[in-house]
Design a protein around this motif. Structure first.
Motif, PDB file in Angstrom:
ATOM      1  N   HIS A   1     -55.614 -40.045  12.764  1.00 53.76           N
ATOM      2  CA  HIS A   1     -55.711 -39.456  14.107  1.00 53.76           C
ATOM      3  C   HIS A   1     -57.125 -39.014  14.416  1.00 53.76           C
ATOM      4  O   HIS A   1     -57.710 -39.389  15.417  1.00 53.76           O
ATOM      5  N   PHE A   2     -57.673 -38.218  13.531  1.00 53.87           N
ATOM      6  CA  PHE A   2     -58.925 -37.612  13.987  1.00 53.87           C
ATOM      7  C   PHE A   2     -60.104 -38.561  13.896  1.00 53.87           C
ATOM      8  O   PHE A   2     -61.054 -38.417  14.650  1.00 53.87           O
ATOM      9  N   HIS A   3     -60.020 -39.560  13.037  1.00 57.55           N
ATOM     10  CA  HIS A   3     -61.102 -40.543  13.111  1.00 57.55           C
ATOM     11  C   HIS A   3     -60.955 -41.406  14.363  1.00 57.55           C
ATOM     12  O   HIS A   3     -61.948 -41.827  14.930  1.00 57.55           O
ATOM     13  N   TYR A   4     -59.733 -41.636  14.796  1.00 58.09           N
ATOM     14  CA  TYR A   4     -59.571 -42.388  16.051  1.00 58.09           C
ATOM     15  C   TYR A   4     -60.183 -41.636  17.220  1.00 58.09           C
ATOM     16  O   TYR A   4     -60.794 -42.241  18.084  1.00 58.09           O
ATOM     17  N   VAL A   5     -59.977 -40.333  17.272  1.00 59.77           N
ATOM     18  CA  VAL A   5     -60.573 -39.609  18.389  1.00 59.77           C
ATOM     19  C   VAL A   5     -62.057 -39.299  18.159  1.00 59.77           C
ATOM     20  O   VAL A   5     -62.859 -39.403  19.080  1.00 59.77           O
ATOM     21  N   ILE A   6     -62.391 -38.952  16.931  1.00 59.54           N
ATOM     22  CA  ILE A   6     -63.786 -38.570  16.694  1.00 59.54           C
ATOM     23  C   ILE A   6     -64.685 -39.795  16.650  1.00 59.54           C
ATOM     24  O   ILE A   6     -65.720 -39.833  17.303  1.00 59.54           O
ATOM     25  N   VAL A   7     -64.310 -40.780  15.859  1.00 62.72           N
ATOM     26  CA  VAL A   7     -65.161 -41.968  15.818  1.00 62.72           C
ATOM     27  C   VAL A   7     -64.957 -42.772  17.097  1.00 62.72           C
ATOM     28  O   VAL A   7     -65.911 -43.123  17.786  1.00 62.72           O
ATOM     29  N   GLY A   8     -63.686 -43.028  17.427  1.00 63.97           N
ATOM     30  CA  GLY A   8     -63.407 -43.812  18.626  1.00 63.97           C
ATOM     31  C   GLY A   8     -63.844 -43.125  19.908  1.00 63.97           C
ATOM     32  O   GLY A   8     -64.096 -43.782  20.915  1.00 63.97           O
ATOM     33  N   GLY A   9     -63.939 -41.817  19.900  1.00 64.51           N
ATOM     34  CA  GLY A   9     -64.384 -41.110  21.096  1.00 64.51           C
ATOM     35  C   GLY A   9     -65.833 -40.674  20.959  1.00 64.51           C
ATOM     36  O   GLY A   9     -66.719 -41.197  21.629  1.00 64.51           O
ATOM     37  N   THR A  10     -66.062 -39.747  20.056  1.00 64.67           N
ATOM     38  CA  THR A  10     -67.394 -39.157  19.962  1.00 64.67           C
ATOM     39  C   THR A  10     -68.443 -40.144  19.460  1.00 64.67           C
ATOM     40  O   THR A  10     -69.498 -40.295  20.069  1.00 64.67           O
ATOM     41  N   VAL A  11     -68.146 -40.809  18.348  1.00 66.87           N
ATOM     42  CA  VAL A  11     -69.176 -41.694  17.787  1.00 66.87           C
ATOM     43  C   VAL A  11     -69.391 -42.902  18.698  1.00 66.87           C
ATOM     44  O   VAL A  11     -70.534 -43.290  18.949  1.00 66.87           O
ATOM     45  N   PHE A  12     -68.305 -43.465  19.231  1.00 69.31           N
ATOM     46  CA  PHE A  12     -68.495 -44.535  20.210  1.00 69.31           C
ATOM     47  C   PHE A  12     -69.336 -44.013  21.369  1.00 69.31           C
ATOM     48  O   PHE A  12     -70.226 -44.706  21.863  1.00 69.31           O
ATOM     49  N   GLY A  13     -69.063 -42.817  21.801  1.00 68.83           N
ATOM     50  CA  GLY A  13     -69.823 -42.234  22.909  1.00 68.83           C
ATOM     51  C   GLY A  13     -71.289 -42.078  22.549  1.00 68.83           C
ATOM     52  O   GLY A  13     -72.177 -42.357  23.353  1.00 68.83           O
ATOM     53  N   ILE A  14     -71.525 -41.642  21.324  1.00 71.99           N
ATOM     54  CA  ILE A  14     -72.910 -41.479  20.882  1.00 71.99           C
ATOM     55  C   ILE A  14     -73.613 -42.831  20.844  1.00 71.99           C
ATOM     56  O   ILE A  14     -74.734 -42.979  21.322  1.00 71.99           O
ATOM     57  N   LEU A  15     -72.924 -43.809  20.293  1.00 65.91           N
ATOM     58  CA  LEU A  15     -73.566 -45.117  20.188  1.00 65.91           C
ATOM     59  C   LEU A  15     -73.754 -45.729  21.575  1.00 65.91           C
ATOM     60  O   LEU A  15     -74.778 -46.362  21.854  1.00 65.91           O
ATOM     61  N   ALA A  16     -72.780 -45.517  22.461  1.00 59.88           N
ATOM     62  CA  ALA A  16     -72.939 -45.987  23.830  1.00 59.88           C
ATOM     63  C   ALA A  16     -74.136 -45.292  24.480  1.00 59.88           C
ATOM     64  O   ALA A  16     -74.995 -45.933  25.087  1.00 59.88           O
TER      65      ALA A  16
END
Ligand code: HEA
Ligand code: HEA
Ligand code: CUA
Ligand SMILES: [Cu+2]
Lengths: 115, 624, 356, 208
Positions: free
Chosen positions: B383-398
């Motif tokens: 769960h939290f990697h989906y939101v943290i990586v999929g949300g935050t880290v994707f956002g950072i990389l974007a």
């Protein structure tokens, strides 16, 4: 900013402002007396309770203590800290948010933390 | 200070970076610092995954594994994700609201150096061989008995870094409240600015509890306090509450700025105004507020009683609603738009399905009776990697690809960017999708190894392979950054061609005073409006060209943070070494003296002269 | 040709079946194959919520895919400027109301089960003679092992929980040192063992464990508790009530055996010298020992929760406990005792059984 | 900004504490900081409430037995009064009367000092009774809550001392007006916290 606008008040305006300031200062002193009064009230209620004076039950005293404290805080914020003046929308918003969250925290700790 | 380009010696450059109070440079510093820690945390993640590659693996020992997960979680959240986001806030938000600087440039610099010194302090634990090992949550009972100074490094390091974050939060709030350009009403602020605002407000209210919690932990471990030790009347549940009162808002602090970045991206690369802007703003604020009311969903199995669990459970589920509003508004922004799939947009497109999956598993976890099964299993990790990586880290990389030109004046290679994306994206799902099932199949989290014959082997193998893919993706990104920086092809104001907000109407990177003339804002997406009306520059000035007031650089923030860093060591060794107490006092005095120097010496800044600005304007051919 | 195809079909069917079965995990520790009422209820919730979530994901994905297929700039032309739509109140309402309904759909059973699972009022009910009507087990979690006391029966065991099937078993949970969490995945959700208070809940066991691969359900510690957190496993043996009663009687009988030192074998003798300070071999008594109760050690499925249960492994364990379970609180005896002596002890321990 | 710009009471702005952008920033920023402080103290209060009267087995201290109300009452009066004196200082700040403002600030500081002295006396007294910091959860939580407040008072004293000293020769200007004003906000906030400590810790503690 270099260009602070400096206005010189007209004597009439100045006098009016001075009177207003003095009046509000008198208000502050009034509020102060009120606060002192409430502090003394709280204190003497508890002393009375300690001395087993009849009529001073816990269930009367604790709510009054909390009420007095809350009122004092309101007075401090709105009079002493001028939160009632214009230009305090942001402070109000954030203080209220802080108070609501604080309430939630304290409520939790006195209800669902066991020992 | 002259802006005429001149070769400067290394020493002068270094001094410039150490003393800078320019929000754009501080943004870059945050990016560098956070990026460094992201690699460190990523390497720790790889070690975790490699250890779990096969059953009964002994790549690292049990003790070191616990140190790895603790440092991985702590580093990623406090030292990588949050600082990088704060870096973007610094670099971009003032430009978006048409400000020349942040409200407190000095505090801004202090915030950065405190983060940096706190992070270094925490990671020095590796060199002392005494590393935090009680999980990033450092639950009290375990944290109290943890031997050595590991948990002390955690408590003090985070205390220093957290102080920096709090300053950053206040700084952004005041910047947004007071420094918006004329016409930039609250309801015309770009969404990234809005999410910065809400995330900063959350920092303001979430970090003080963390401060208290860490303070109690420090005092319990080092100064004889008894808050959590039940034999002395203490209570470990207090720590759990305090930690999550901070911890849950923290995860929204991580996600909201990413939401902001995605909002910008969807709008830019769909060439369309953000659908339902006011609903988006409202949803952001609501998420921020609700974020404070759900912390106990991390504690469903603690035994708080059915009433508490039921209340927190329902409150948790409620967050799905404003978040859903955001998701659907993004989809509708794309709908009817003109979608161009650039690297930032690719990350944004990857974000939607990934984050929705992570979000809905969050709601499943929020279902208290179901959480009794899922809590502390790999389902939670998924769960939290989906939101943290999929949300935050994707956002950072974007955001990294989107704002790279604005911050450095050159575009990252699009091809390599897409290669990074596909490696990372596929690797990510490979790593974490399967972990949901590992959770269902009974695999607890934070296990340094697992026995053979429990049916977890192949899934863990797949998971590790996925992590390798992610590492390849990140390596390509690093390569991309190096290559691009070496080539250093300069780009114009708006390299993406569809910029809608103020930052795209000025140079890349902007001059140190940002705007030659403060712009007048005429609506949401003001640059887009101006351009549609034929104003090619995208800006309408709100003031004549005039002298600009700027703050002086200062070395004091660095010194203050250094003092705290020194004091941290003193505090840690106070009990066992005779030099401990003197060093503690010395460090605090150092900080105090640095601070006193700041307040005793008036620092009123300086003026950029009108002539210089006019010269810049002519030379750059930028703003007219 | 036809035959080949058939074979292939059969094979693929089997493959699909294994994938499906693998998809549910292993019976002794999968939450997807619940073997108790609590676990089954939770599984129902899992299915309900998964259904809702799948619906959400599909709905989002449909809009998403149509949007990125239909509205590509490569299709619309480089110069196309889309209409700048502000928003839509109707749509806004739709995607607020539908999720609200979905959340409510989930919230109602959530609240119901939250209260249901925490209902332990029957725990202290006694019949006319003052005997407890329900089985209660006091669980104490210690670094890194589990102690199970049956307060109403006067017996203690460790590492392997033995319970009757088809009735509610109530648990009192506490931790002796640091926080742990008590979890039997196939039976039902977990509950933490805190250091400062007793947590109570119940579970039911619907299935006899002897049909399982190892003859036991797996239990796990689900809260990080130190280096050997991963190894803090326990096992659960479920028996029909009658057999359970027999087991209890046999356990009680271990209290009557007194050691006849003269008659004791070498293993027992050594045990009395080196180990008895921490380990009891009588199951009668109360919890609170330094080491696990070994009265029924020979009946166990694992050593120390996770090692193979045979003499060889036992000797390995005794000679170097730290190597196998880092940070655990039992000293290693490899230096103190010879291989021969260790083997003798091991033999003795393996013979401690109440089921034979 | 020009520090030497001289004002007269007639030209002095109505809200000197937020007359410039920098001042406005400080003003708002400081209020936000107080918002954060609110929840900081709330967490400490919550911890205290959860741990009060808790100790190891055989622990004999209770809120009822321990606290000496009259002393605390005097402390409360001191701090309340200092709140009023700092209001006077701000009154003179707005009137551009530097001398009087300084005077009232000095009085404020002395009242604060008195408070702090009594608090230290109180702590020493408790420690002598055996109620030491590391003696129980109750004592730790008590000293941490009340001590954090005391620490805030001490910081306030150092702050105002430095401010008074630094500006003693300069008179009022729009640069330091904000500093004096934020100090007074801080001071009032400390008083607010104390009102709660007095009520929740002491008064309600004595009632039990
Ligand atoms: C960026 C970080 C982030 C974000 C955004 C979230 C978002 C959410 N999280 Fe998560 N969470 C973490 C980071 C995050 N979480 C971390 C780090 C942990 C573990 C900490 C630890 O123990 O170490 C954790 C743990 C965690 C737990 C505790 C699990 C446990 O330990 O037992 C729970 C339980 O309720 C939870 C719930 C939620 C919910 C309900 C949301 C919601 O905000 C999600 C909302 C989003 C959606 C629902 C998707 C979009 C919505 C729609 C498309 C509308 C329609 C949807 C429905 C009707 C359902 N999270
Ligand atoms: C922002 C937060 C964040 C991020 C980004 C990540 C990213 C990753 N995490 Fe992490 N994770 C947490 C926060 C985060 N995690 C937290 C809070 C926990 C809980 C900790 C606890 O239990 O206390 C956790 C726990 C956790 C676990 C569970 C451990 C356990 O319970 O036993 C696992 C296991 O798979 C894992 C894996 C990963 C992986 C594979 C990545 C990957 O996405 C990482 C990808 C990055 C890289 C791969 C970079 C490496 C780069 C290179 C190798 C390049 C080489 C260098 C140069 C070229 C210079 N994480
Ligand atoms: Cu016990 Cu983990
Ligand atoms: Cu949460």
């Amino acid at each position: 900013m270099s260009d602070i606008q400096v206005y010189k008040k007209s004597p009439a305006q100045f006098n009016l402002d001075q009177r207003r300031a003095r009046k509000s200062m008198r208000g502050q002193v009034m509020m102060f007396s009120l606060m002192i009064f409430m502090t003394i009230m709280s204190f003497s209620m508890v002393m009375a309770y300690q001395a087993d004076v009849a009529g001073f039950s816990k269930f009367l005293i604790i709510p009054s203590l909390l009420l007095f404290a809350a009122v004092q805080v309101g007075l401090q914020l709105y009079y002493f800290m001028h939160m009632s003046e214009e230009g305090h929308g942001v402070p109000q918003m954030f203080m209220y948010t802080g108070v609501v969250l604080s309430f939630a925290v304290v409520l939790t700790f006195v209800t669902i933390v066991w020992w | 200070m002259s802006s005429v380009a001149q070769k400067r010696g290394f020493g002068a450059t270094l001094w410039d970076w150490l003393t800078t109070v320019d929000h754009k440079k501080i943004g870059i510093l945050y990016l560098l610092g956070g990026g460094f820690f992201f690699i460190v945390g990523g390497i720790e993640a790889m070690i975790i995954r490699l250890q779990l590659l096969t059953p009964n693996n002994d790549l690292v020992s049990a003790g070191i594994f616990n140190q790895m997960i603790t440092m991985h979680g702590t580093t990623m959240i406090f030292l990588a994700a949050m600082p990088i986001l704060i870096g973007f806030m610094n670099a971009i938000m003032p430009l978006q609201i048409g400000a020349r600087d942040v409200a407190f440039p000095f505090l801004n610099s202090l915030g950065f150096w405190m983060f940096m010194f706190g992070g270094i302090f925490l990671n020095l634990s590796w060199f002392f061989g005494q590393v935090p090992d009680a999980g990033w949550t450092s639950y009290a009972s375990l944290a109290l008995v943890s031997e050595g100074h590991g948990v002390d490094f955690y408590a003090i390091g985070l205390q220093i870094a957290g102080g920096g974050t709090l300053m950053g939060g206040i700084n952004f709030l005041v910047t947004i409240i007071n420094m918006r350009a004329p016409g930039m009403t609250y309801m015309r602020m770009p969404l990234f600015t809005w999410t910065t605002f809400v995330a900063s407000a959350m920092i303001l209210f979430a970090f003080p509890p963390l401060t208290v919690g860490l303070f109690l932990l420090t005092f319990e471990r080092m100064f004889g306090g008894n808050f959590f030790d039940h034999t002395m009347g203490g209570n470990t549940i207090i720590w759990e509450h305090i930690f999550w009162i901070f911890g849950h808002p923290e995860v929204y602090i991580l996600i909201l700025p990413a939401f902001g970045i995605f909002s910008e991206i969807f709008s830019i690369f769909s060439r369309k105004r953000l659908f339902g802007y006011s609903a988006m703003v409202f949803a952001t604020v609501l998420i921020g507020f609700l974020g404070f009311m759900v912390w106990a969903h991390h504690m469903f199995t603690v035994g708080l009683g059915p009433t508490a669990n039921a209340i927190f459970s329902v409150a948790t589920m409620a967050i799905a609603i404003p978040t859903g509003v955001k998701i659907f508004n993004w989809l509708l922004t794309m709908w009817g738009g003109s979608i161009k799939i650039t690297t930032p947009m690719l990350w944004a497109l990857g974000f939607i399905p990934t984050f929705v999956m992570g979000g809905v598993t969050g709601v499943m976890l929020g279902t208290a009776p179901l959480d009794y099964q899922l809590h502390d299993t790999y389902f939670v990790v998924a769960h939290f990697h989906y939101v943290i990586v999929g949300g935050t880290v994707f956002g950072i990389l974007a955001g990294l690809h989107l704002y790279w030109p604005k911050m450095f004046g050159t575009l990252l290679n699009e091809m390599l960017g897409k290669v990074t994306f596909w490696f990372f994206f596929i690797g990510f799902h490979l790593t974490f999708l399967i972990q949901h099932w590992l959770g269902f199949w009974g695999m607890p989290r934070r296990v340094f190894t697992y026995m053979d014959g429990q049916g977890w082997n192949s899934s863990n193998l797949i998971s590790t392979v996925g992590a390798l893919f992610m590492a390849i993706g990140i390596t390509v990104l690093v390569y991309n950054i190096i290559v691009t920086s070496v080539k250093n092809v300069r780009v114009a104001n708006d390299p993406w061609g569809d910029g809608r907000t103020l930052e795209w109407a000025i140079e890349s990177p902007p001059l140190y005073y940002n705007f030659a003339q403060t712009p007048l804002v005429r609506g949401l997406d003001t640059v887009y409006i101006e351009k549609m009306e034929g104003n090619a520059s995208g800006l309408t000035p709100a003031e004549p060209v005039q002298d600009i007031h700027m703050p002086n650089g200062s070395f004091i923030p660095f010194m203050m943070s250094l003092g705290l860093f020194i004091a941290g060591f003193g505090a840690m060794y106070r009990a066992e070494e005779s030099w401990g107490l003197p060093v503690l006092i010395f460090g605090l005095l150092w900080t105090f003296i640095a601070m006193a120097m700041r307040s005793l010496k008036d620092d009123l800044g300086y003026y950029v002269k009108k002539d210089e600005i006019l010269r810049d304007m002519k030379r750059k051919g930028g703003q007219k | 040709m036809m035959k080949g195809l058939k074979k292939w079909r059969l094979f693929s069917l089997l493959a699909a079946l294994t994938v499906f079965l693998a998809g549910c995990g292993q019976e002794e520790l999968s939450t997807l194959l619940p073997a108790g009422q609590v676990g089954k209820d939770q599984f129902k919730l899992l299915m309900l919520s998964s259904g809702i979530m799948l619906f959400v994901i599909v709905a989002v994905m449909v809009i998403y895919l149509i949007a990125i297929v239909r509205f590509r700039r490569s299709k619309l032309g480089e110069d196309h400027i889309p209409e700048q739509v502000e928003g839509s109140h109707t749509l806004e309402l739709v995607w607020t109301v539908i999720p609200v309904l979905l959340v409510l759909l989930l919230a109602v059973p959530t609240v119901y089960y939250t209260y249901k699972f925490s209902n332990v009022t029957a725990m202290d009910v006694v019949d006319e003679e003052g005997n407890a009507e329900n089985l209660v087990v006091d669980v104490t979690a210690k670094l890194y092992w589990w102690e199970f006391e049956y307060p109403n029966l006067g017996i203690v065991t460790a590492q392997e929980l033995v319970v009757p099937t088809d009735e509610k078993v109530y648990f009192n949970l506490i931790a002796a040192d640091v926080k742990h969490s008590f979890w039997i995945p196939a039976i039902g959700g977990k509950l933490d063992t805190n250091v400062e208070n007793v947590n109570k809940f119940y579970l039911t066991f619907d299935k006899e464990s002897k049909d399982l691969k190892d003859g036991v359900f797996y239990g796990k510690c689900a809260e990080l508790c130190g280096p050997s957190h991963a190894l803090m496993d326990f096992k659960v043996k479920t028996l029909p009530r009658a057999e359970f009663d027999k087991w209890v009687t046999a356990m009680k009988a271990t209290g009557e055996e007194t050691t006849d030192v003269a008659a004791a074998g070498q293993g027992e003798e050594l045990f009395q010298q080196s180990c008895i300070g921490c380990h009891a071999t009588s199951a009668v008594g109360e919890s609170g020992a330094v080491g696990p109760n070994l009265a029924s050690f020979g009946d166990r499925n694992r050593i120390a929760g996770f090692m193979d249960h045979d003499q060889e492994s036992l000797v390995e364990w005794l000679s170097d406990t730290q190597e196998h379970k880092p940070g655990n609180l039992m000293p290693s005896f490899g230096e103190q005792l010879s291989d021969e002596e260790l083997n003798a002890i091991a033999e003795y321990l393996m013979s401690l059984s109440v089921e034979k | 900004m020009d520090l030497n710009k001289k004002f007269t009471p007639e030209t002095w702005p109505d809200h000197p504490e937020r007359a410039t952008l920098e001042a406005k920033n400080k003003f708002v920023g400081f209020w936000l900081f107080l918002g954060g402080e609110t929840i900081l103290f709330a967490t400490l209060f919550a911890t205290y409430l959860a741990l009060k009267n808790k100790g190891p087995s055989g622990f004999e201290f209770t809120t009822q037995g321990l606290f000496e109300l009259p002393l605390v009452f005097v402390m409360t009066l001191l701090l309340l009064t200092s709140s009023l004196t700092s209001v006077y200082a701000m009154y003179h700040l707005r009137n551009y009367d530097f001398k009087k403002m300084q005077l009232w600030l000095v009085i404020t500081a002395f009242l604060g000092l008195g408070f702090l002295a009594l608090e230290m006396y109180e702590f020493v007294h408790y420690v002598k009774l055996g109620f030491t910091y590391d003696n129980s959860a109750f004592s730790s939580a008590f000293y941490t809550l009340v001590g954090t407040h005391g620490f805030h008072v001490a910081v306030g004293l150092v702050w105002i001392t430095l401010l008074i000293y630094r500006n003693s020769k300069r008179g009022l200007n729009l640069y330091n007006a904000t500093k004096f004003y934020t100090f007074s906000l801080y001071w009032h906030f400390i008083d607010v916290v104390w009102v709660f400590i007095f009520t929740v810790v002491y008064l309600m503690g004595v009632i039990g």
